[in-house]
Design a protein around this motif. Structure first.
Motif, PDB file in Angstrom:
ATOM      1  N   VAL A  27      88.095   5.621  61.763  1.00  0.00           N
ATOM      2  CA  VAL A  27      86.634   5.109  61.990  1.00  0.00           C
ATOM      3  C   VAL A  27      86.638   4.332  63.257  1.00  0.00           C
ATOM      4  CG1 VAL A  27      84.977   3.685  60.903  1.00  0.00           C
ATOM      5  CG2 VAL A  27      86.221   5.329  59.621  1.00  0.00           C
ATOM      6  N   GLY A  28      87.810   3.757  63.494  1.00  0.00           N
ATOM      7  CA  GLY A  28      87.804   2.799  64.688  1.00  0.00           C
ATOM      8  C   GLY A  28      88.600   1.568  64.248  1.00  0.00           C
ATOM      9  N   ASN A  29      89.718   1.316  64.957  1.00  0.00           N
ATOM     10  CA  ASN A  29      90.573   0.066  64.514  1.00  0.00           C
ATOM     11  C   ASN A  29      89.925  -1.184  64.741  1.00  0.00           C
ATOM     12  OD1 ASN A  29      92.871   1.700  64.287  1.00  0.00           O
ATOM     13  ND2 ASN A  29      93.267   1.679  66.356  1.00  0.00           N
ATOM     14  N   ASP A  30      88.960  -1.363  65.588  1.00  0.00           N
ATOM     15  CA  ASP A  30      88.003  -2.648  65.803  1.00  0.00           C
ATOM     16  C   ASP A  30      87.134  -2.781  64.472  1.00  0.00           C
ATOM     17  OD1 ASP A  30      89.118  -3.113  68.023  1.00  0.00           O
ATOM     18  OD2 ASP A  30      87.481  -2.468  69.266  1.00  0.00           O
ATOM     19  N   PHE A  31      86.767  -1.682  63.906  1.00  0.00           N
ATOM     20  CA  PHE A  31      86.262  -1.715  62.715  1.00  0.00           C
ATOM     21  C   PHE A  31      86.787  -2.405  61.457  1.00  0.00           C
ATOM     22  CE2 PHE A  31      84.529  -0.018  58.589  1.00  0.00           C
ATOM     23  CZ  PHE A  31      83.318  -0.246  58.540  1.00  0.00           C
ATOM     24  N   TYR A  32      88.017  -1.658  61.305  1.00  0.00           N
ATOM     25  CA  TYR A  32      88.919  -2.041  60.195  1.00  0.00           C
ATOM     26  C   TYR A  32      89.329  -3.666  60.523  1.00  0.00           C
ATOM     27  CZ  TYR A  32      89.398   2.268  57.902  1.00  0.00           C
ATOM     28  OH  TYR A  32      88.975   3.436  57.093  1.00  0.00           O
ATOM     29  N   ASP A  33      89.680  -3.850  61.792  1.00  0.00           N
ATOM     30  CA  ASP A  33      89.932  -5.283  61.857  1.00  0.00           C
ATOM     31  C   ASP A  33      88.827  -6.515  61.399  1.00  0.00           C
ATOM     32  OD1 ASP A  33      91.579  -7.358  63.312  1.00  0.00           O
ATOM     33  OD2 ASP A  33      89.659  -7.649  64.514  1.00  0.00           O
ATOM     34  N   LEU A  34      87.665  -6.036  61.584  1.00  0.00           N
ATOM     35  CA  LEU A  34      86.657  -6.742  61.131  1.00  0.00           C
ATOM     36  C   LEU A  34      86.703  -7.113  59.389  1.00  0.00           C
ATOM     37  CD1 LEU A  34      83.415  -5.679  62.724  1.00  0.00           C
ATOM     38  CD2 LEU A  34      84.334  -7.853  63.199  1.00  0.00           C
ATOM     39  N   VAL A  35      86.926  -5.853  58.847  1.00  0.00           N
ATOM     40  CA  VAL A  35      86.908  -5.991  57.439  1.00  0.00           C
ATOM     41  C   VAL A  35      88.344  -6.579  56.694  1.00  0.00           C
ATOM     42  CG1 VAL A  35      86.969  -4.411  55.411  1.00  0.00           C
ATOM     43  CG2 VAL A  35      85.484  -3.943  57.284  1.00  0.00           C
ATOM     44  N   GLU A  76      78.139  -6.474  63.976  1.00  0.00           N
ATOM     45  CA  GLU A  76      79.056  -6.116  64.781  1.00  0.00           C
ATOM     46  C   GLU A  76      79.709  -4.831  64.164  1.00  0.00           C
ATOM     47  OE1 GLU A  76      81.889  -6.089  68.066  1.00  0.00           O
ATOM     48  OE2 GLU A  76      79.886  -7.056  67.616  1.00  0.00           O
ATOM     49  N   ALA A  77      79.766  -4.738  62.724  1.00  0.00           N
ATOM     50  CA  ALA A  77      80.217  -3.662  62.156  1.00  0.00           C
ATOM     51  C   ALA A  77      79.475  -2.473  62.501  1.00  0.00           C
ATOM     52  CB  ALA A  77      80.254  -4.049  60.609  1.00  0.00           C
ATOM     53  N   VAL A  78      78.193  -2.595  62.514  1.00  0.00           N
ATOM     54  CA  VAL A  78      77.071  -1.572  62.791  1.00  0.00           C
ATOM     55  C   VAL A  78      77.136  -1.156  64.277  1.00  0.00           C
ATOM     56  CG1 VAL A  78      74.595  -1.296  62.950  1.00  0.00           C
ATOM     57  CG2 VAL A  78      75.485  -2.128  60.761  1.00  0.00           C
ATOM     58  N   LYS A  79      77.380  -2.035  65.097  1.00  0.00           N
ATOM     59  CA  LYS A  79      77.704  -1.646  66.332  1.00  0.00           C
ATOM     60  C   LYS A  79      78.843  -0.905  66.767  1.00  0.00           C
ATOM     61  CE  LYS A  79      78.398  -4.056  70.846  1.00  0.00           C
ATOM     62  NZ  LYS A  79      78.460  -5.674  71.707  1.00  0.00           N
ATOM     63  N   GLY A 125      75.257   3.988  59.356  1.00  0.00           N
ATOM     64  CA  GLY A 125      75.552   4.826  58.158  1.00  0.00           C
ATOM     65  C   GLY A 125      76.903   4.561  57.730  1.00  0.00           C
ATOM     66  N   ARG A 126      77.885   4.397  58.491  1.00  0.00           N
ATOM     67  CA  ARG A 126      79.378   4.163  58.191  1.00  0.00           C
ATOM     68  C   ARG A 126      79.422   2.973  57.695  1.00  0.00           C
ATOM     69  NH1 ARG A 126      82.475   7.972  57.305  1.00  0.00           N
ATOM     70  NH2 ARG A 126      82.208   9.153  59.252  1.00  0.00           N
ATOM     71  N   ALA A 127      78.866   1.883  58.237  1.00  0.00           N
ATOM     72  CA  ALA A 127      79.037   0.469  57.523  1.00  0.00           C
ATOM     73  C   ALA A 127      78.391   0.424  55.942  1.00  0.00           C
ATOM     74  CB  ALA A 127      78.457  -0.652  58.399  1.00  0.00           C
ATOM     75  N   ARG A 128      77.335   1.245  55.967  1.00  0.00           N
ATOM     76  CA  ARG A 128      76.698   1.428  54.508  1.00  0.00           C
ATOM     77  C   ARG A 128      77.710   2.047  53.812  1.00  0.00           C
ATOM     78  NH1 ARG A 128      71.458  -0.039  54.202  1.00  0.00           N
ATOM     79  NH2 ARG A 128      71.140   1.150  52.421  1.00  0.00           N
TER      80      ARG A 128
END
Length: 453
Positions: free
Chosen positions: A163-171, A401-404, A409-412
């Motif tokens: 999904v993207g390493n940056d997205f997982y880093d946020l979570v 930032e997650a939506v960006k 949809g993926r954030a939801r």
């Protein structure tokens, strides 16, 4: 008469919420549902103090008509056609406790009479139309070959983890550990997970500390010593491999099917100066050629294996372990008895395609059938509920930032998945267990579990 008030309560002639309430009651097989429904026309119906579920368009009702049950509601949520403007945990706890959603296993189909009532409501609300296409976030791997073939498993893993390493880093935060943390039992864990957003709300008891505690617990259970050769099956972003190498002096081979995970894991190993002790491979565990290993960790990976393949999985790991070596299998379990999870529900369609949860008893039986000796079983169900609540809190704190990074949809998807999973652990539908085993032979294990606890 105050026509605005009538619309808000669903009692006026122009209010849609009362009919929506009846329609959802039909789907759930209940009378009054424990939610406050808000319709696209601004009308409301249901208990005034209940959590709010907002229908933003007729399209949401059309999805439910075509796919009554969890799948239709999930698609509408991912598409942004329904929302929970307040506390998502409160809304989905109420929804999951109502009628057919409270039943484990596949959703019981609607009767002909229930379908007729739902159809009549949809006609009256102008929601009739063709079946909307599923949101693009829904997995489509059925054409990737036989279930749990190497090619299809690779596609399933890619759907979830790439999904993207940056997205997982946020979570996940700096630990980059995507499995159940181990919280202290002094009350600090719950406070840190549910207040203060999953950050270190109290020194030593926040999510990052709890994840480090889990990694260290696994190392101790495996009895790691300097120079030991360790295989980490499903290594994720390398967090366990880095911990075992840096803190215990082990030499670790980590395998994953996710190229994005492997890339970041290698980068982290290089930055930590551990490339001489940490090797990360994009490789199926069934293709590891260079055993035996002194110890094996499998943390949050065996859920991807599948019930039918579990005996082959345990046999493969047995063959990769030296006599006397230990394996720790950390996995989510299905606790709802003889029923099975619904393959057409939200998580298999959007989060873990082809994933299968089996019971703790099935996993222990498979390990024993592979000739492993059981050393210890530890249940961590409540720990995972706390972990998931902390992840949801981090996601919501960084929502824009997650939506960006991943799209709305993926954030939801991730918000719904983590919140609903936390509820599943809290109500005991699912559990998570660490099963420690050894291959007979070699040195004897410690007499008591105090050696690692």
């Amino acid at each position: 008469m105050d026509t605005g008030a009538a619309a808000r309560t669903g009692t006026g002639s122009t209010g849609h919420a009362a009919r929506l309430e009846k329609a959802l009651g039909v789907v759930l097989g209940t009378g009054q549902i424990p939610l406050r429904l808000r319709a696209w026309d601004g009308s409301e119906a249901g208990p005034p103090d209940a959590p709010v579920l907002e229908f933003k368009s007729r399209r949401a009702l059309r999805r439910i008509l075509w796919s009554p049950g969890q799948l239709g509601l999930s698609r509408a949520y991912v598409a942004g056609e329904i929302d929970t403007p307040g506390d998502i945990f409160a809304a989905f706890t109420a929804l999951s406790s109502a009628g057919k959603f409270a039943e484990p296993g596949p959703f019981r189909p609607l009767s002909a009479g229930e379908l007729w009532l739902l159809l009549r409501t949809a006609v009256r609300l102008g929601a009739i139309g063709p079946n909307p296409a599923p949101p693009p976030e829904e997995a489509r791997i059925a054409k990737k070959g036989r279930m749990h073939s190497r090619r299809r498993d690779s596609a399933a893993i890619s759907h979830h983890y790439d999904v993207g390493n940056d997205f997982y880093d946020l979570v996940l935060g700096p630990s980059m550990v995507y499995s159940c943390a181990v919280w202290p039992d002094d009350g600090g864990g719950a406070a840190a997970a549910t207040a203060g957003g999953g950050t270190n709300a109290r020194p030593g008891t926040g999510l990052d500390a709890a994840q480090e505690a889990k990694l260290d617990l696994v190392c101790r259970k495996l009895g790691l010593q300097p120079g030991m050769r360790v295989l980490d099956v499903g290594c994720g972003w390398g967090s366990f491999a880095l911990h075992a190498a840096a803190r215990y002096g082990a030499s670790v081979v980590g395998v994953t099917l996710s190229r994005e995970q492997a890339g970041l894991a290698r980068k982290r190993a290089a930055e930590a100066g551990l490339t001489d002790r940490v090797e990360i491979r994009v490789q199926d565990y069934r293709d590891v050629p260079d055993g035996p290993f002194d110890a094996i960790s499998s943390i949050g990976m065996s859920e991807h294996v599948g019930r039918a393949q579990t005996p082959a999985y345990t046999a493969a790991l047995y063959g990769l372990l030296r006599p006397g070596g230990r394996l720790l299998n950390h996995a989510i379990s299905w606790n709802a008895g003889p029923t099975s999870p619904d393959p057409d529900s939200f998580i298999p369609r959007y989060v873990f395609p082809d994933g299968e949860m089996i019971s703790l008893g099935e996993m222990v039986a498979a390990l024993e059938s592979a000739r492993f000796e059981i050393l210890d079983v530890e249940a961590l169900r409540r720990h995972y509920a706390l972990t998931l609540r902390a992840w949801v809190s981090r996601l919501e704190e960084n929502w824009d930032e997650a939506v960006k990074l991943a799209g709305a949809g993926r954030a939801r998807v991730w918000r719904l998945y983590m919140a609903s999973s936390a509820i599943g652990f809290e109500n005991g539908l699912t559990g998570v267990n660490q099963v420690l085993v050894r291959r007979p032979g070699g040195e004897e294990p410690p007499l008591r579990r105090t050696a690692w606890m």
